[in-house]
Scaffold this motif. Structure first.
Motif, PDB file in Angstrom:
ATOM      1  N   TRP A 176       7.453   3.540  -2.939  1.00 52.33           N
ATOM      2  CA  TRP A 176       7.517   4.067  -1.568  1.00 52.33           C
ATOM      3  C   TRP A 176       8.718   4.983  -1.330  1.00 52.33           C
ATOM      4  CZ3 TRP A 176       3.629   4.271   1.713  1.00 52.33           C
ATOM      5  CH2 TRP A 176       2.548   3.405   1.511  1.00 52.33           C
ATOM      6  N   ASP A 218      -8.080   4.018   2.885  1.00 55.14           N
ATOM      7  CA  ASP A 218      -6.824   4.557   2.370  1.00 55.14           C
ATOM      8  C   ASP A 218      -5.739   3.490   2.285  1.00 55.14           C
ATOM      9  OD1 ASP A 218      -8.157   6.947   2.527  1.00 55.14           O
ATOM     10  OD2 ASP A 218      -6.620   7.991   3.690  1.00 55.14           O
ATOM     11  N   ASP A 219      -4.701   3.811   1.498  1.00 56.94           N
ATOM     12  CA  ASP A 219      -3.407   3.104   1.470  1.00 56.94           C
ATOM     13  C   ASP A 219      -3.392   1.813   0.679  1.00 56.94           C
ATOM     14  OD1 ASP A 219      -2.525   5.149   3.057  1.00 56.94           O
ATOM     15  OD2 ASP A 219      -2.558   4.014   4.918  1.00 56.94           O
ATOM     16  N   ILE A 279      -2.371   4.263  -3.035  1.00 51.81           N
ATOM     17  CA  ILE A 279      -0.961   4.612  -3.128  1.00 51.81           C
ATOM     18  C   ILE A 279      -0.450   4.110  -4.477  1.00 51.81           C
ATOM     19  CG2 ILE A 279       1.342   4.193  -2.162  1.00 51.81           C
ATOM     20  CD1 ILE A 279      -0.305   5.912  -0.344  1.00 51.81           C
ATOM     21  N   HIS A 308      -3.900   8.713  -3.666  1.00 50.61           N
ATOM     22  CA  HIS A 308      -3.404   8.965  -2.305  1.00 50.61           C
ATOM     23  C   HIS A 308      -1.876   9.148  -2.311  1.00 50.61           C
ATOM     24  CE1 HIS A 308      -3.900   9.247   1.949  1.00 50.61           C
ATOM     25  NE2 HIS A 308      -3.363   8.081   2.258  1.00 50.61           N
ATOM     26  N   HIS A 361       3.259   8.650   0.021  1.00 51.65           N
ATOM     27  CA  HIS A 361       2.625   8.999   1.297  1.00 51.65           C
ATOM     28  C   HIS A 361       3.390  10.036   2.118  1.00 51.65           C
ATOM     29  CE1 HIS A 361       0.080   8.376   4.848  1.00 51.65           C
ATOM     30  NE2 HIS A 361      -0.725   7.667   4.067  1.00 51.65           N
ATOM     31  N   PRO A 393      -2.108  12.562   2.245  1.00 46.33           N
ATOM     32  CA  PRO A 393      -1.695  11.780   3.412  1.00 46.33           C
ATOM     33  C   PRO A 393      -1.682  12.649   4.666  1.00 46.33           C
ATOM     34  CG  PRO A 393      -0.286  11.282   1.552  1.00 46.33           C
ATOM     35  CD  PRO A 393      -1.139  12.455   1.145  1.00 46.33           C
ATOM     36  N   HIS A 444       2.859   2.951   7.781  1.00 49.85           N
ATOM     37  CA  HIS A 444       2.934   2.526   6.383  1.00 49.85           C
ATOM     38  C   HIS A 444       4.393   2.374   5.959  1.00 49.85           C
ATOM     39  CE1 HIS A 444      -0.894   4.191   7.092  1.00 49.85           C
ATOM     40  NE2 HIS A 444      -0.697   5.348   6.545  1.00 49.85           N
TER      41      HIS A 444
END
Length: 440
Positions: A78, A160-161, A192, A216, A220, A256, A420
């Motif tokens: 992340w 998604d995600d 992700i 994805h 993000h 994203p 997110h």
């Protein structure tokens, strides 16, 4: 609002058939450069225990298998991955940058909000979705996006995600995947990379269940705000994570917030990825929940009710749809499980690739998925995954949504609430048209 697809896409993309060569080809005047298998992932050794083909019988449910995966060598989860690593630079050097439009790197303020000042969204020279909703470039070297299922009545199911990791408690995967299995339903999952290495067993389950795995990004971000090398890094690490965990190399990605322009599209295309957007947005991310917002769940219920009613009363009869949903938190998963049975009563619900007759969504050819009529092509499916010969007409960009102003698109407008767990606010419900498809 419903859209259809121009017959000219067939001509524009006809030169882009996938080939198995390991070197880049030059562009032709008739369309984008041909895609090639990402040779820079050829040395990745996948984990053991993965599915080897599309499932032919009952798919697994219940608790995930114990799985040990070393994240050594991967960037921090992340966080925007550095572009200076040897692996990323190898990809950078492998791409033909003369085929990438010289669109500007977009500016963002201290909060990460994109700046549209000075950009002419009416002429939209870069087909910048965030500024105009454009999904079909005027540049012949840049393929159009896949954004709405061609056939009326089709509902392209996407989430998604994911995969939703263990910190989500009881709502973590395989909660949604078990529900989909009980419904005998497949979906397109846009992963992700950071979550894939954090929940590798969930990603393996999704592949074994027959879902379609797509990219994805790693962290993000709004992709148009990144320099070229950083765009490569976001895509590369996610492709590698999916390949190492599941053994498949995705041919599809979703930016994203929908934030993409011709520069980013062209980079992704050379990395073997087709850009997939949507034409219906549930806004489910914005409901109260972990990392969510404050949109009333009743408002999201109303969107589903309206779409179902339009299909049942015959007013939704032009094209099918690609629908944006999320496996983000308890709120989005519970909303997905609430509405899927009702949606299936009105629509033919399929993963996004099936409504485009894409039977091979990975560079590995041992996975052959059903096409639009529900059958799985025999033998080499590349001959049966062409663009449908009959397609209605379409616009080149998305009209302004009835739920938001496209010129102040919240889909790339960061906010302190941190969707997110990132400083970006969420998804503008822009209704898109037009389609690009992976040619096989």
């Amino acid at each position: 609002m419903f859209y259809s697809i121009t017959s000219t896409i067939t001509l524009i993309l006809s030169a882009a058939a996938f080939v198995s060569a390991q070197t880049n080809t030059t562009a032709t005047s008739s369309g984008p450069p041909a895609q090639v298998s990402p040779v820079w992932l050829s040395t990745v050794v996948p984990l053991s225990g993965n599915a080897k083909a599309y499932p032919s019988g009952t798919v697994p449910t219940g608790p995930l298998a114990a799985l040990t995966f070393s994240t050594a060598g991967y960037p921090e989860g992340w966080k925007s991955p550095p572009a200076t690593s040897a692996e990323v630079q190898a990809v950078v050097k492998a791409l033909d940058w003369t085929l990438v439009p010289n669109s500007a790197v977009r500016k963002a303020d201290s909060k990460g909000d994109l700046t549209f000042t000075g950009y002419n969204s009416e002429t939209d020279p870069d087909c910048w979705w965030s500024a105009s909703g454009c999904v079909k470039s005027k540049n012949p070297l840049v393929p159009a996006d896949a954004s709405a299922c061609p056939k009326a009545g089709d509902w392209g199911l996407t989430y998604d995600d994911g995969p939703l990791t263990a910190d989500a408690g009881e709502w973590a995967e395989p909660h949604l995947y078990d529900f989909l299995a009980q419904q005998n339903q497949k979906a397109g999952l846009f992963y992700i990379g950071s979550n894939v290495i954090a929940a590798p067993a969930a990603a393996q389950r999704a592949l074994a269940d027959g879902h379609t795995l797509c990219v994805h990004t790693w962290s993000h971000p709004a992709m148009t705000s990144l320099a070229n090398d950083n765009v490569v890094a976001e895509l590369y690490w996610t492709l590698k994570a999916i390949k190492e965990v599941t053994g498949v190399t995705s041919k599809c990605w979703r930016p994203p917030y929908g934030d993409v322009d011709d520069r980013v599209r062209a980079i992704a295309w050379q990395m073997g990825l087709t850009t997939v957007l949507w034409d219906l947005d549930t806004d489910d991310w914005n409901m109260p929940g972990d990392g969510g917002g404050n949109l009333s769940p009743e408002t999201v219920d109303g969107y589903f009710e309206g779409w179902i009613a339009a299909r049942q009363n015959g007013t939704d009869n032009k094209t099918g749809h690609m629908v944006l949903q999320h496996e983000l938190n308890n709120a989005t998963v519970s909303m997905a499980e609430k509405w899927l049975p009702k949606v299936k009563e009105a629509f033919n619900v399929v993963p996004w690739n099936q409504c485009f007759d894409i039977s091979e969504p990975y560079w590995e050819t041992n996975f052959v998925y059903p096409i639009g009529n529900g059958t799985i092509p025999a033998g080499n499916a590349t001959t049966s995954s062409a663009i449908p010969s009959s397609m209605p007409s379409s616009t080149d960009s998305a009209p302004v949504s009835e739920k938001s102003d496209i010129t102040s698109n919240s889909d790339v407008s960061p906010a302190s609430s941190a969707v997110h767990n990132l400083p970006v606010s969420g998804y503008a419900p822009v209704f898109l048209g037009t389609i690009a498809i992976l040619l096989m």
